[in-house]
Design a protein around this motif. Structure first.
Motif, PDB file in Angstrom:
ATOM      1  N   GLY B  47       0.810  -1.210  -0.073  1.00  0.00           N
ATOM      2  CA  GLY B  47       0.010   0.152   0.179  1.00  0.00           C
ATOM      3  C   GLY B  47       0.943   1.277  -0.063  1.00  0.00           C
ATOM      4  O   GLY B  47       0.634   2.121  -0.759  1.00  0.00           O
ATOM      5  N   LEU B  48       1.949   1.114   0.848  1.00  0.00           N
ATOM      6  CA  LEU B  48       2.744   2.710   0.873  1.00  0.00           C
ATOM      7  C   LEU B  48       3.410   2.662  -0.451  1.00  0.00           C
ATOM      8  O   LEU B  48       3.685   3.746  -0.739  1.00  0.00           O
ATOM      9  N   ARG B  49       3.676   1.477  -1.233  1.00  0.00           N
ATOM     10  CA  ARG B  49       4.520   1.751  -2.576  1.00  0.00           C
ATOM     11  C   ARG B  49       3.558   2.351  -3.264  1.00  0.00           C
ATOM     12  O   ARG B  49       3.973   3.129  -4.484  1.00  0.00           O
ATOM     13  N   ARG B  50       2.216   2.045  -3.232  1.00  0.00           N
ATOM     14  CA  ARG B  50       1.227   2.778  -4.231  1.00  0.00           C
ATOM     15  C   ARG B  50       0.870   4.109  -3.782  1.00  0.00           C
ATOM     16  O   ARG B  50       0.818   4.919  -4.708  1.00  0.00           O
ATOM     17  N   LEU B  51       0.841   4.479  -2.380  1.00  0.00           N
ATOM     18  CA  LEU B  51       0.901   5.808  -1.926  1.00  0.00           C
ATOM     19  C   LEU B  51       2.107   6.586  -2.578  1.00  0.00           C
ATOM     20  O   LEU B  51       1.933   7.874  -2.812  1.00  0.00           O
ATOM     21  N   ASP B  52       3.245   6.045  -2.543  1.00  0.00           N
ATOM     22  CA  ASP B  52       4.266   6.688  -3.195  1.00  0.00           C
ATOM     23  C   ASP B  52       4.358   7.026  -4.509  1.00  0.00           C
ATOM     24  O   ASP B  52       4.607   7.829  -5.231  1.00  0.00           O
ATOM     25  N   MET B  53       3.946   5.935  -5.224  1.00  0.00           N
ATOM     26  CA  MET B  53       3.180   6.138  -6.704  1.00  0.00           C
ATOM     27  C   MET B  53       2.422   7.273  -7.109  1.00  0.00           C
ATOM     28  O   MET B  53       2.642   8.399  -7.814  1.00  0.00           O
ATOM     29  N   ARG B 151       4.093   5.989   6.238  1.00  0.00           N
ATOM     30  CA  ARG B 151       5.339   5.587   6.258  1.00  0.00           C
ATOM     31  C   ARG B 151       5.665   5.610   7.666  1.00  0.00           C
ATOM     32  O   ARG B 151       6.301   5.027   8.236  1.00  0.00           O
ATOM     33  N   HIS B 152       5.418   7.007   8.374  1.00  0.00           N
ATOM     34  CA  HIS B 152       5.956   7.093   9.753  1.00  0.00           C
ATOM     35  C   HIS B 152       5.402   5.935  10.556  1.00  0.00           C
ATOM     36  O   HIS B 152       5.823   5.457  11.349  1.00  0.00           O
ATOM     37  N   PHE B 153       4.065   5.607  10.594  1.00  0.00           N
ATOM     38  CA  PHE B 153       3.279   4.496  11.355  1.00  0.00           C
ATOM     39  C   PHE B 153       3.720   3.202  10.780  1.00  0.00           C
ATOM     40  O   PHE B 153       4.279   2.301  12.047  1.00  0.00           O
ATOM     41  N   TYR B 154       4.013   2.914   9.686  1.00  0.00           N
ATOM     42  CA  TYR B 154       4.614   1.686   9.302  1.00  0.00           C
ATOM     43  C   TYR B 154       5.957   1.329   9.736  1.00  0.00           C
ATOM     44  O   TYR B 154       6.384   0.406  10.452  1.00  0.00           O
ATOM     45  N   LEU B 155       6.904   2.521   9.589  1.00  0.00           N
ATOM     46  CA  LEU B 155       8.381   2.012  10.057  1.00  0.00           C
ATOM     47  C   LEU B 155       8.087   2.113  11.812  1.00  0.00           C
ATOM     48  O   LEU B 155       8.986   1.219  12.398  1.00  0.00           O
ATOM     49  N   MET B 156       7.208   2.767  12.231  1.00  0.00           N
ATOM     50  CA  MET B 156       7.255   2.856  13.950  1.00  0.00           C
ATOM     51  C   MET B 156       6.802   1.458  14.460  1.00  0.00           C
ATOM     52  O   MET B 156       7.378   0.833  15.346  1.00  0.00           O
ATOM     53  N   GLY B 157       5.831   0.932  13.568  1.00  0.00           N
ATOM     54  CA  GLY B 157       5.212  -0.468  13.758  1.00  0.00           C
ATOM     55  C   GLY B 157       6.392  -1.410  13.466  1.00  0.00           C
ATOM     56  O   GLY B 157       6.482  -2.439  14.724  1.00  0.00           O
ATOM     57  N   LYS B 158       7.065  -1.337  12.667  1.00  0.00           N
ATOM     58  CA  LYS B 158       8.177  -2.312  12.258  1.00  0.00           C
ATOM     59  C   LYS B 158       9.150  -2.087  13.333  1.00  0.00           C
ATOM     60  O   LYS B 158       9.665  -3.305  13.877  1.00  0.00           O
ATOM     61  N   LYS B 159       9.690  -1.003  13.795  1.00  0.00           N
ATOM     62  CA  LYS B 159      10.742  -0.652  14.729  1.00  0.00           C
ATOM     63  C   LYS B 159      10.332  -1.276  15.969  1.00  0.00           C
ATOM     64  O   LYS B 159      10.978  -2.151  16.802  1.00  0.00           O
ATOM     65  N   THR B 160       9.004  -0.956  16.411  1.00  0.00           N
ATOM     66  CA  THR B 160       8.881  -1.416  17.942  1.00  0.00           C
ATOM     67  C   THR B 160       7.950  -2.838  17.928  1.00  0.00           C
ATOM     68  O   THR B 160       7.734  -3.150  18.984  1.00  0.00           O
ATOM     69  N   ASN B 161       8.054  -3.474  16.823  1.00  0.00           N
ATOM     70  CA  ASN B 161       7.230  -4.733  16.636  1.00  0.00           C
ATOM     71  C   ASN B 161       5.843  -4.637  17.179  1.00  0.00           C
ATOM     72  O   ASN B 161       5.339  -5.844  17.960  1.00  0.00           O
ATOM     73  N   SER B 162       5.185  -3.575  17.041  1.00  0.00           N
ATOM     74  CA  SER B 162       3.991  -3.506  17.827  1.00  0.00           C
ATOM     75  C   SER B 162       2.737  -3.819  16.973  1.00  0.00           C
ATOM     76  O   SER B 162       2.382  -3.251  15.853  1.00  0.00           O
ATOM     77  N   ILE B 163       2.138  -5.203  17.194  1.00  0.00           N
ATOM     78  CA  ILE B 163       1.059  -5.349  16.268  1.00  0.00           C
ATOM     79  C   ILE B 163      -0.231  -4.530  16.267  1.00  0.00           C
ATOM     80  O   ILE B 163      -0.914  -4.470  15.349  1.00  0.00           O
ATOM     81  N   PHE B 164      -0.510  -3.771  17.310  1.00  0.00           N
ATOM     82  CA  PHE B 164      -1.427  -3.007  17.437  1.00  0.00           C
ATOM     83  C   PHE B 164      -1.408  -1.821  16.573  1.00  0.00           C
ATOM     84  O   PHE B 164      -2.463  -1.253  15.985  1.00  0.00           O
ATOM     85  N   PRO B 174      -7.174   0.371   3.156  1.00  0.00           N
ATOM     86  CA  PRO B 174      -7.794   0.605   1.885  1.00  0.00           C
ATOM     87  C   PRO B 174      -8.537   1.663   1.837  1.00  0.00           C
ATOM     88  O   PRO B 174      -8.777   2.514   0.818  1.00  0.00           O
ATOM     89  N   LEU B 175      -9.219   2.472   3.027  1.00  0.00           N
ATOM     90  CA  LEU B 175      -9.874   3.651   3.006  1.00  0.00           C
ATOM     91  C   LEU B 175      -8.884   4.658   2.741  1.00  0.00           C
ATOM     92  O   LEU B 175      -9.175   5.596   1.821  1.00  0.00           O
ATOM     93  N   ILE B 176      -7.536   4.853   3.187  1.00  0.00           N
ATOM     94  CA  ILE B 176      -6.564   5.580   2.771  1.00  0.00           C
ATOM     95  C   ILE B 176      -6.216   5.768   1.441  1.00  0.00           C
ATOM     96  O   ILE B 176      -6.051   6.798   0.802  1.00  0.00           O
TER      97      ILE B 176
END
Lengths: 128, 370
Positions: B47-53, B151-164, B174-176
């Motif tokens: 999704g992020l790659r599509r947003l970048d596109m 991208r911020h929340f994606y990297l943040m989730g990845k970094k903290t391993n937070s499933i929430f 999908p809505l975004i």
């Protein structure tokens, strides 16, 4: 404006894995249907076949969703040209510089009325 | 003599069943959440790659349009990049008294600066084109901001391993993406000056003021007088055909003051977000100031209407958020005539012959003249 297509690398990988799984599924279902085998082994083969086919079905239904969201094409925009005097009406493709109530000169039908753009619209929902 | 290999072969069924059970437990209970998170991360990444596109497409379109219309002498790229990162700091609301004025002032400053910046990077554009370019840059800015936040929340989730964080992002994505697609459609409409769904209000007002003498009141708002069912109707809309929403709150206030408060009603026509399942182009009638945005314009209208005890009616045309910012659909355009009929019946029911009525067409007037 031409839209570059979304990258489809992951879909190709999934397609290859799904194809392998389909072959595995077909092979194991063939083995499972062999009556000479131990019933436990038959159940094992049958389970593997079901798992393989489930993967194939799920991966293809997911991919269809991806394609549906992916291909966005801008809608076709049309301008409605009307004469202020007679019933002349023409629908043409939107051209750069068109706007609602833009005067386009004299009417070619009655030669007295002024032609102007009465509306600009797009038909149907944008294709997705 | 039986070998260990024979024993294994003899119990193959039991062993495989045991292995399968262990594998099942390990996969679904031990690594289930990890696997699910990995899957969600893949989806977000896609999704992020599509947003970048999308943001790159919008940026390319902005650059192309600025070069074509604005004829800049230098490369506008760096200046557009600066505009893309622009932000607005909202005023302190600990003491809310007078906050509307502060927000209004901030928005005026932002608007003037943005317009000036666009004019500087596109010196060859006329005032109408500057408005369209401003809207185009804003659409690109919106896409850029959406991308940066996701991208911020994606990297943040990845970094903290937070499933929430990951689950929330995956659920909203999908809505975004739908909204981002709409912004891309809007960017195209702004680049070419096509009317958008939000322009239904100005379209109705422009039909009322067609062939009538117009004058400018307040910031970017035009007004014309017409007669409808023996009532004096003052129609107003943002000045088109450039992309503009004007300041209808100030304009309505000025008109009421010009008429010494003797206005029997204000009818506001606007596009409103429909619920899923409702038909686009459907008309609804209600009470109150139908106007979106931060709320400063609505505040001014409500205040002025309350001071002079003027009833405010709203006629809205239903459409989705995507339809509101992409080129106007046929059913929305056709709703314009029905809105005029609805205004007529409202006027007949709620006013007397000779009364003065304000009809305000609210929305972005891009591609709609007067």
């Amino acid at each position: 404006m031409s839209q570059p297509k979304p990258r489809s690398g992951s879909s190709i990988v999934i397609t290859i894995v799904a194809a392998v799984m389909a072959v595995v599924g077909l092979y194991t279902i063939g083995l499972a249907l062999n009556g000479n085998l131990d019933p436990t082994i038959q159940i094992l083969y049958f389970t593997i076949a079901v798992l393989a086919f489930t993967f194939v079905v799920l991966s293809f239904t997911r991919m269809r969703r991806g394609v549906r969201i992916g291909a966005f094409t801008p809608p076709k925009v049309l301008s409605v040209v009307k004469c202020g005097q007679c019933s002349f009406k023409q629908i043409k493709n939107f051209a750069l510089g068109d706007f609602v109530f833009k005067t386009l000169g004299k009417c070619t039908q009655c030669t007295t009325g002024d032609l102007s753009i009465n509306g600009i619209y797009t038909e149907g929902s944008p294709k997705k | 003599m039986a070998t260990p290999f024979d024993a294994i072969l003899g119990n193959l069924g039991t062993i495989s069943q045991l292995l399968f059970t262990v594998l099942f437990i390990a996969l679904f209970f031990g690594f289930g959440q990890k696997l699910q998170m990995r899957q969600f991360l893949w989806e977000i990444d896609k999704g992020l790659r599509r947003l970048d596109m999308f943001r790159n497409s919008a940026k390319d379109l902005t650059l192309k349009t600025v070069k074509e219309i604005g004829k800049p002498s230098t490369d506008p790229g760096p200046q557009i990049n600066v505009l893309m990162e622009q932000f607005l700091i909202s005023p302190v609301d600990m003491d809310p008294a007078g906050i509307v004025g502060k927000i209004d002032h901030l928005l005026d400053v932002r608007d003037a600066k943005f317009k000036e910046d666009v004019r500087r990077i596109a010196p060859g554009a006329d005032s109408s084109q500057v408005m369209n370019l401003e809207n185009l840059v804003e659409a690109s800015w919106a896409l850029n901001t959406i991308y940066r936040i996701i991208r911020h929340f994606y990297l943040m989730g990845k970094k903290t391993n937070s499933i929430f964080i990951i689950i929330q992002l995956q659920a909203l994505l999908p809505l975004i993406i739908q909204e981002a697609e709409a912004y891309l459609g809007a960017a195209k409409a702004f680049a070419e000056g096509q009317p958008i769904g939000d322009g239904i209000g100005p379209l109705v007002a422009s039909r009322l003021m067609k062939d009538k003498e117009k004058r400018k009141v307040e910031k970017d708002v035009v007004v014309a007088e017409t007669m409808m069912e023996d009532r004096r109707v003052i129609a107003l809309k943002a000045e088109g055909p450039g992309g503009n929403v004007g300041k209808p709150g100030d304009a309505i206030k000025t008109i009421i003051e010009e008429n010494v408060g003797k206005v029997s009603m204000v009818v506001m026509v606007d596009a409103a977000v429909k619920f899923e399942g409702e038909t686009s182009g459907e008309i609804s009638e209600g009470i109150g100031a139908a106007i979106g945005g931060v709320g400063t314009e609505r505040f001014k209208i409500e205040q002025e209407a309350t001071v002079h005890k003027i009833p405010v009616y709203a006629v809205i045309v239903k459409e989705s958020i995507q339809e509101a910012i992409t080129p106007m659909k046929k059913e929305i355009m056709e709703a314009g005539e029905k809105v005029i009929e609805r205004i007529k019946s409202l006027i007949l029911e709620r006013s007397k012959p000779g009364d003065t009525i304000i009809v305000a067409g609210i929305g972005n007037t891009i591609g709609i003249g007067q």
